[in-house]
Design an enzyme around this catalytic site. Structure first.
Site, PDB file in Angstrom:
ATOM      1  N   GLU A  24     -32.046 -22.414  24.555  1.00 33.48           N
ATOM      2  CA  GLU A  24     -31.112 -21.754  23.156  1.00 33.48           C
ATOM      3  C   GLU A  24     -30.504 -23.172  22.937  1.00 33.48           C
ATOM      4  O   GLU A  24     -29.725 -23.660  23.625  1.00 33.48           O
ATOM      5  CB  GLU A  24     -30.293 -20.926  24.111  1.00 33.48           C
ATOM      6  CG  GLU A  24     -31.021 -19.447  24.190  1.00 33.48           C
ATOM      7  CD  GLU A  24     -30.162 -18.235  24.554  1.00 33.48           C
ATOM      8  OE1 GLU A  24     -28.950 -18.190  24.039  1.00 33.48           O
ATOM      9  OE2 GLU A  24     -30.613 -17.449  25.336  1.00 33.48           O
ATOM     10  N   GLU A  55     -29.170 -16.699  31.569  1.00 36.94           N
ATOM     11  CA  GLU A  55     -27.675 -16.890  31.596  1.00 36.94           C
ATOM     12  C   GLU A  55     -27.230 -15.760  32.590  1.00 36.94           C
ATOM     13  O   GLU A  55     -26.336 -15.112  32.598  1.00 36.94           O
ATOM     14  CB  GLU A  55     -27.187 -16.342  30.326  1.00 36.94           C
ATOM     15  CG  GLU A  55     -27.482 -17.284  29.122  1.00 36.94           C
ATOM     16  CD  GLU A  55     -26.466 -17.533  27.951  1.00 36.94           C
ATOM     17  OE1 GLU A  55     -25.609 -16.627  27.912  1.00 36.94           O
ATOM     18  OE2 GLU A  55     -26.641 -18.360  27.218  1.00 36.94           O
TER      19      GLU A  55
HETATM   20  O1  AHR Z   1     -28.415 -16.382  20.972  1.00 40.14           O
HETATM   21  C1  AHR Z   1     -27.305 -15.640  21.322  1.00 40.14           C
HETATM   22  C2  AHR Z   1     -26.934 -15.443  22.745  1.00 40.14           C
HETATM   23  O2  AHR Z   1     -26.447 -16.590  23.084  1.00 40.14           O
HETATM   24  C3  AHR Z   1     -27.947 -15.092  23.649  1.00 40.14           C
HETATM   25  O3  AHR Z   1     -28.246 -13.737  23.808  1.00 40.14           O
HETATM   26  C4  AHR Z   1     -27.429 -15.481  25.283  1.00 40.14           C
HETATM   27  O4  AHR Z   1     -28.595 -15.917  25.895  1.00 40.14           O
HETATM   28  C5  AHR Z   1     -26.606 -16.670  24.632  1.00 40.14           C
HETATM   29  O5  AHR Z   1     -25.117 -16.444  25.169  1.00 40.14           O
END
Ligand code: AHR
Length: 486
Positions: free
Chosen positions: A295, A173
């Site tokens: 994710e 990110e």
């Molecule tokens: O999964 C929780 C968080 O969500 C992670 O650390 C991040 O990459 C995303 O914003």
């Protein structure tokens, strides 16, 4: 009647088993307590890893585990987490609850966890606050067999052979917690970092670039144009948030309207992948670069009374339906999606496992992964669903979602009834079926397993019939099934 029409002559390719992967971050009680308790714990463990969690992950054939973050990855310095435990650096986990991280779980521990689970490790390195040298030396420490000073350090820390880790993420990110970079800047950073991630031995690295935040199509465009030829894969993050980021839905107490809003938002994954894929295809028509949804999952309010920075949420049949729908979407896009990692394995967001002391709970989402495991490395086949819409006036979706694959002379069809109110009569055609059997997970939309009782689990399905080469069965509301057809 919902009609699922299969065409075994048409396939998007093999469903990469890594689509059924998981993500574990140094966040709340995911790593510590959830997966790792330390050798001296009274909780049964092997080399510090909880036996119950490892066994549960093995049963669903968890293929790959991403670590150490997440946002944590871009504040993590791997050298703090190797060597004698008492000498490891203590740091503040500024992203997640401000707790002190003692680095007792580091590279050796993570790779031992993967060994026990029998899964591939996926290491996400630090770009936001790290250095090129730091990442290059991490790859060397883990993968090289030469007698360099870096490798000798690994030997001194008790590991002779290189691990040969394939999957390396270059930042996380970086448009947000990983440095608030612009895509033009990150594209150059990615090019620079990946240059020094060297191949050691025969192990071919899979270099994974940080991809967009959901529907940020510009990020994908810039990355593919400027750095596409340097990457093997690019990530995509998309969370299903019912309500707004400031006012999210509760995990167990929610309305029918919130149920359908959640499913509608989860269904967006299909359009999202199609649009990101279309951009990738303009630069990479051969599909050399994989899309990794590293994710995904539901993000609800934390459970009342728990640390808001720990992202601990219960898991109901609503979450299971999100998993069923999303995994069907990934299967359908297996010509581009080569890996996905549900966030996050234990005790964080849409977990497959919850723990409390020595107790463990397998969530409804866990049972969806169990039902779908036949798809791993199977040949996807074309699957078209014609069904009525379900939901509210605001949020309506196709009542039935499905995907199909073939392996070892059998066809596996996973189908879910997304209505929380009505049954669905389902017919599978296109196969000339001779016999069929199924397993099913079902329950009320807000039903869940907890530390007192676990009523939700997959069971043999009654009433699966073969009639004139077609397979027919009834799916109850919030029912998800895996049907094997011969
Ligand atoms: O999964 C929780 C968080 O969500 C992670 O650390 C991040 O990459 C995303 O914003």
């Amino acid at each position: 009647m919902a009609k699922i029409t299969l065409n075994p002559l048409k396939s998007a390719g093999v469903i990469n088993k890594n689509i059924y992967g998981h993500f574990s971050e140094h966040l709340g009680r995911c790593i510590y307590q959830g997966l790792f308790v330390g050798r001296d714990s009274a909780i049964p463990n092997v080399n510090g890893m909880r036996k119950d969690a490892v066994e549960a992950l093995k049963r669903i054939h968890a293929p790959v585990l991403r670590w150490p973050g997440g946002c944590f990855a871009d504040e993590y310095h791997w050298e703090d987490g190797v060597g004698p435990q008492e000498a490891r650096k203590r740091m503040v986990n500024t992203n997640w609850g401000g707790v002190v991280e003692d680095n007792s779980f580091g590279t050796h521990e993570f790779l031992e966890l993967c060994r026990q689970v029998g899964c591939e490790p996926y290491i996400n390195a630090n770009v936001g606050s790290g250095t090129v040298r730091e990442m290059a030396e991490w790859v060397e420490y883990v993968n090289s067999d030469g007698d360099s000073s870096v490798v000798k350090k690994r030997w001194a820390n008790g590991r002779k052979e290189a691990w040969g880790v394939k999957y390396w993420g270059v930042g996380n990110e970086n448009w947000g917690c990983g440095g608030n970079m612009r895509p033009e800047y990150y594209a150059d950073e990615f090019r620079r970092y990946q240059t020094y991630c060297r191949q050691y031995g025969k192990n071919k690295l899979v270099k994974i670039a940080c991809g967009p935040n959901g529907s940020d199509y510009n990020w994908m465009e810039v990355m593919m144009e400027r750095a596409g030829r340097y990457m093997d894969a690019i990530s995509l993050h998309y969370y299903t948030v019912c309500g707004t980021w400031d006012h999210k839905s509760r995990a167990t107490q929610f309305t029918k309207e919130e149920y359908y809003e959640t499913l509608k938002k989860a269904a967006f994954m299909d359009e999202l992948i199609a649009r990101q894929d279309a951009i990738m295809t303009r630069y990479d028509p051969e599909h050399r670069v994989g899309l990794i949804v590293d994710e995904w999952g539901t993000w609800h309010e934390v459970e009342p009374g728990t640390n808001p920075g720990f992202l601990y949420q219960q898991n109901t049949m609503r979450d299971a339906m999100v998993a069923a729908l999303t995994l069907n979407i990934f299967n359908g896009h297996c010509d581009r999606v080569v890996m996905a990692n549900l966030a996050q394995t234990v005790n964080v967001l849409q977990s497959v496992i919850l723990t409390e002391g020595d107790k463990v709970v397998l969530t409804p989402t866990y049972h969806v992964f169990d039902l779908y495991k036949e798809h791993m490395n199977a040949r996807q086949i074309d699957c078209h669903v014609a069904a009525e819409e379900t939901g509210t006036e605001k949020d309506h979706i196709c009542q039935v979602t499905a995907s199909a694959s073939q392996k070892d002379g059998k066809t596996c069809v996973t189908a879910a009834n997304l209505s929380c109110e009505k049954e669905a009569e389902v017919e599978i055609c296109g196969l000339d079926a001779v016999e069929a059997a199924g397993r099913i997970l079902t329950g009320k939309m807000d039903a869940y397993n907890d530390f007192e009782s676990s009523p939700l689990a997959a069971a043999d399905m009654r009433g699966v019939k073969v009639e004139g080469g077609k397979v027919v069965f009834t799916l109850p509301p919030c029912g998800v099934a895996a049907v094997t057809v011969k």
